[in-house]
Design a protein around this motif. Structure first.
Motif, PDB file in Angstrom:
ATOM      1  N   HIS A  81       0.848  -1.197   0.000  1.00  0.00           N
ATOM      2  CA  HIS A  81       0.000   0.000   0.000  1.00  0.00           C
ATOM      3  C   HIS A  81       0.881   1.244   0.000  1.00  0.00           C
ATOM      4  O   HIS A  81       1.989   1.235   0.539  1.00  0.00           O
ATOM      5  N   ASP A  94       5.297   2.023   7.435  1.00  0.00           N
ATOM      6  CA  ASP A  94       3.911   1.630   7.145  1.00  0.00           C
ATOM      7  C   ASP A  94       3.409   2.439   5.945  1.00  0.00           C
ATOM      8  O   ASP A  94       2.661   3.401   6.091  1.00  0.00           O
ATOM      9  N   GLU A  99      -5.247   1.914   2.267  1.00  0.00           N
ATOM     10  CA  GLU A  99      -5.178   0.733   3.142  1.00  0.00           C
ATOM     11  C   GLU A  99      -5.386   1.119   4.591  1.00  0.00           C
ATOM     12  O   GLU A  99      -5.935   0.368   5.379  1.00  0.00           O
ATOM     13  N   ASP A 100      -4.870   2.322   4.950  1.00  0.00           N
ATOM     14  CA  ASP A 100      -4.648   2.572   6.379  1.00  0.00           C
ATOM     15  C   ASP A 100      -5.620   3.529   7.044  1.00  0.00           C
ATOM     16  O   ASP A 100      -5.410   3.911   8.187  1.00  0.00           O
ATOM     17  N   TYR A 136     -10.326  -1.177   6.877  1.00  0.00           N
ATOM     18  CA  TYR A 136      -8.999  -1.010   6.269  1.00  0.00           C
ATOM     19  C   TYR A 136      -9.042  -1.510   4.812  1.00  0.00           C
ATOM     20  O   TYR A 136     -10.020  -2.128   4.378  1.00  0.00           O
ATOM     21  N   ASP A 176       4.433  -5.350   3.595  1.00  0.00           N
ATOM     22  CA  ASP A 176       3.869  -4.368   4.518  1.00  0.00           C
ATOM     23  C   ASP A 176       4.822  -4.188   5.709  1.00  0.00           C
ATOM     24  O   ASP A 176       5.045  -5.142   6.457  1.00  0.00           O
ATOM     25  N   MET A 177       5.353  -3.000   5.842  1.00  0.00           N
ATOM     26  CA  MET A 177       6.314  -2.707   6.919  1.00  0.00           C
ATOM     27  C   MET A 177       7.536  -3.610   6.794  1.00  0.00           C
ATOM     28  O   MET A 177       7.814  -4.449   7.639  1.00  0.00           O
ATOM     29  N   VAL A 208      -3.447 -11.219  10.287  1.00  0.00           N
ATOM     30  CA  VAL A 208      -3.511  -9.779  10.028  1.00  0.00           C
ATOM     31  C   VAL A 208      -4.436  -9.541   8.839  1.00  0.00           C
ATOM     32  O   VAL A 208      -4.195 -10.048   7.736  1.00  0.00           O
ATOM     33  N   THR A 209      -5.517  -8.789   9.090  1.00  0.00           N
ATOM     34  CA  THR A 209      -6.442  -8.452   8.003  1.00  0.00           C
ATOM     35  C   THR A 209      -5.793  -7.360   7.163  1.00  0.00           C
ATOM     36  O   THR A 209      -5.971  -6.174   7.416  1.00  0.00           O
ATOM     37  N   ASP A 210      -5.029  -7.798   6.191  1.00  0.00           N
ATOM     38  CA  ASP A 210      -4.259  -6.874   5.365  1.00  0.00           C
ATOM     39  C   ASP A 210      -4.722  -7.013   3.906  1.00  0.00           C
ATOM     40  O   ASP A 210      -5.599  -7.833   3.605  1.00  0.00           O
ATOM     41  N   ILE A 225       5.184  -9.210   6.677  1.00  0.00           N
ATOM     42  CA  ILE A 225       4.829  -8.067   7.535  1.00  0.00           C
ATOM     43  C   ILE A 225       5.575  -8.160   8.859  1.00  0.00           C
ATOM     44  O   ILE A 225       5.661  -9.229   9.456  1.00  0.00           O
ATOM     45  N   PHE A 251       2.695  -5.419  16.430  1.00  0.00           N
ATOM     46  CA  PHE A 251       3.429  -4.691  15.397  1.00  0.00           C
ATOM     47  C   PHE A 251       4.579  -3.964  16.099  1.00  0.00           C
ATOM     48  O   PHE A 251       4.665  -3.964  17.326  1.00  0.00           O
ATOM     49  N   TRP A 295       4.671   1.639  15.139  1.00  0.00           N
ATOM     50  CA  TRP A 295       3.428   1.434  14.375  1.00  0.00           C
ATOM     51  C   TRP A 295       2.343   2.445  14.747  1.00  0.00           C
ATOM     52  O   TRP A 295       1.980   2.586  15.904  1.00  0.00           O
ATOM     53  N   HIS A 296       1.839   3.156  13.756  1.00  0.00           N
ATOM     54  CA  HIS A 296       0.782   4.167  13.899  1.00  0.00           C
ATOM     55  C   HIS A 296       1.158   5.237  14.925  1.00  0.00           C
ATOM     56  O   HIS A 296       0.295   5.739  15.659  1.00  0.00           O
TER      57      HIS A 296
HETATM   58  C1  AHN Z   1      -5.480  -4.230  11.172  1.00  0.00           C
HETATM   59  O1  AHN Z   1      -4.922  -3.705  12.115  1.00  0.00           O
HETATM   60  C2  AHN Z   1      -6.883  -4.687  11.213  1.00  0.00           C
HETATM   61  N1  AHN Z   1      -4.852  -4.440  10.057  1.00  0.00           N
HETATM   62  C3  AHN Z   1      -3.502  -4.032   9.939  1.00  0.00           C
HETATM   63  C4  AHN Z   1      -3.160  -3.798   8.542  1.00  0.00           C
HETATM   64  C5  AHN Z   1      -2.182  -2.714   8.521  1.00  0.00           C
HETATM   65  C6  AHN Z   1      -2.358  -1.466   9.035  1.00  0.00           C
HETATM   66  N2  AHN Z   1      -1.020  -2.753   7.985  1.00  0.00           N
HETATM   67  C7  AHN Z   1      -0.460  -1.616   8.134  1.00  0.00           C
HETATM   68  N3  AHN Z   1      -1.254  -0.808   8.773  1.00  0.00           N
END
Ligand code: AHN
Ligand code: ZN
Length: 332
Positions: free
Chosen positions: A130, A153, A185-186, A198, A223-224, A270-272, A289, A299, A303-304
């Motif tokens: 993403h 990310d 995605e985010d 997401y 991812d990451m 991970v729901t990615d 990931i 993570f 992260w975030h």
């Molecule tokens: C969830 O936290 C549901 N999915 C993480 C997917 C993600 C977010 N990858 C990076 N940022």
């Protein structure tokens, strides 16, 4: 200059300059080695070298645009950067441009970028990541309402894919490769109460394929993939739906000496983006990931948060991931 006309002195000069093979006709093995040995040597030689410095600069170029939140100027500028970079390397480009409604009821632009290499080839591999970044820093102690830079990310996966695109152009493969950069995605809900919030770009792509009935043999989502000392465990959906691809990729990483990053443990589900590609487009996709067993999120600490800046990027990790993917592609 024909070989017959070469004097011994001329040949010696050429040997000194180019090595002994320069004095032999091309494509002819010397009498002592058998064909199998020759082809395995050639196979290894045909694998391009993933340039981590180049990938790092591609990551930094994205981060230098600031946060790439859908609908912002940073997002538009980065869209142009990724599109122009891929358009100069790929055989065919596709651009998907739509809108979506986020969990917090915002209407946002969604722009997926698709770069196809060797578009006529039947056998195809999907590589994806993403490119957007999160509009909030909900995991931070401060400035939670401000957007993150998303060096790891967001930018890391695309940075690796842009370097892979350069190599695909320099050393074309017989199989086809499709690089898909997913948007949006985010912008997801972190409370766990809203499903499918997401991965809005990949949900759109997987239901509206850039080519009717598109199918890859398999896909790899990044991812990451740039954190210092990143740990890539087996992701749950990848393992349940694409275990042979997980084995192939982790095997390639082991063979290349990247066991420090590619670990053999289950890191949870991970729901990615790969989840939606498998669900709607119906072919196996694995997720590489980053994971940290010592955080609640599983993570990395960045992260975030606002720590997800260029300090969260290490060239060695980009190299481990990029070279592993290259070795998989050129070993097929
Ligand atoms: C969830 O936290 C549901 N999915 C993480 C997917 C993600 C977010 N990858 C990076 N940022
Ligand atoms: Zn994220």
């Amino acid at each position: 200059m024909g070989l017959k006309l070469m004097s011994p002195i001329q040949c010696l000069l050429i040997v000194l300059l180019f090595g002994f093979s320069a004095c032999q006709p091309k494509n002819q093995s010397n009498g002592t080695s058998n064909t199998n040995t020759d082809s395995s040597i050639n196979l290894a030689a045909q694998r391009p070298v993933f340039n981590a410095d180049s990938a790092y600069l591609r990551v930094k170029a994205q981060v230098d645009f600031g946060p790439r939140v859908p609908g912002t100027t940073g997002h538009s500028a980065c869209y142009n950067y990724i599109s122009n970079t891929l358009a100069a390397l790929a055989d065919t480009m596709y651009y998907q441009n739509t809108t979506a409604i986020t969990f917090d009821k915002k209407v946002i632009p969604v722009k997926n970028i698709i770069a196809s290499f060797n578009p006529k080839a039947e056998r195809r591999i999907l590589l994806c990541a993403h490119w957007d970044t999160r509009p909030f820093a909900d995991q931070d102690q401060v400035d939670q309402d401000k957007p993150i830079l998303g060096a790891n990310d967001g930018a890391s996966g695309v940075g690796v894919l842009l370097e892979i695109a350069r190599l695909l152009r320099a050393q074309p493969l017989a199989i086809g490769v499709d690089i898909v950069c997913f948007d949006a995605e985010d912008w997801g809900d972190n409370s766990g109460k809203i499903e499918n919030s997401y991965c809005l770009g990949s949900q759109y792509w997987a239901r509206n394929l850039h080519q009717p009935n598109y199918k890859a043999e398999f896909g790899i989502l990044l991812d990451m993939v740039g954190a210092p000392n990143a740990i890539f465990g087996f992701e749950g959906f990848s393992l349940s739906s694409a275990q042979n691809i997980v084995s192939k990729v982790w095997g390639a990483a082991d063979a290349a000496g990247y066991q420090q990053y590619f670990r053999h443990f289950e890191r949870g589900y991970v729901t990615d983006d790969h989840y939606y590609v498998m669900k709607f487009a119906q072919f196996p996709v694995i997720d590489i990931i980053d994971s940290d067993p010592n955080t609640n999120s599983h993570f990395g600490k960045y992260w975030h948060t606002h720590q997800d800046n260029m300090n969260a990027i290490d060239r060695n990790t980009l190299k481990a991931v990029g070279q592993t993917v290259i070795n998989v592609l050129y070993g097929l």
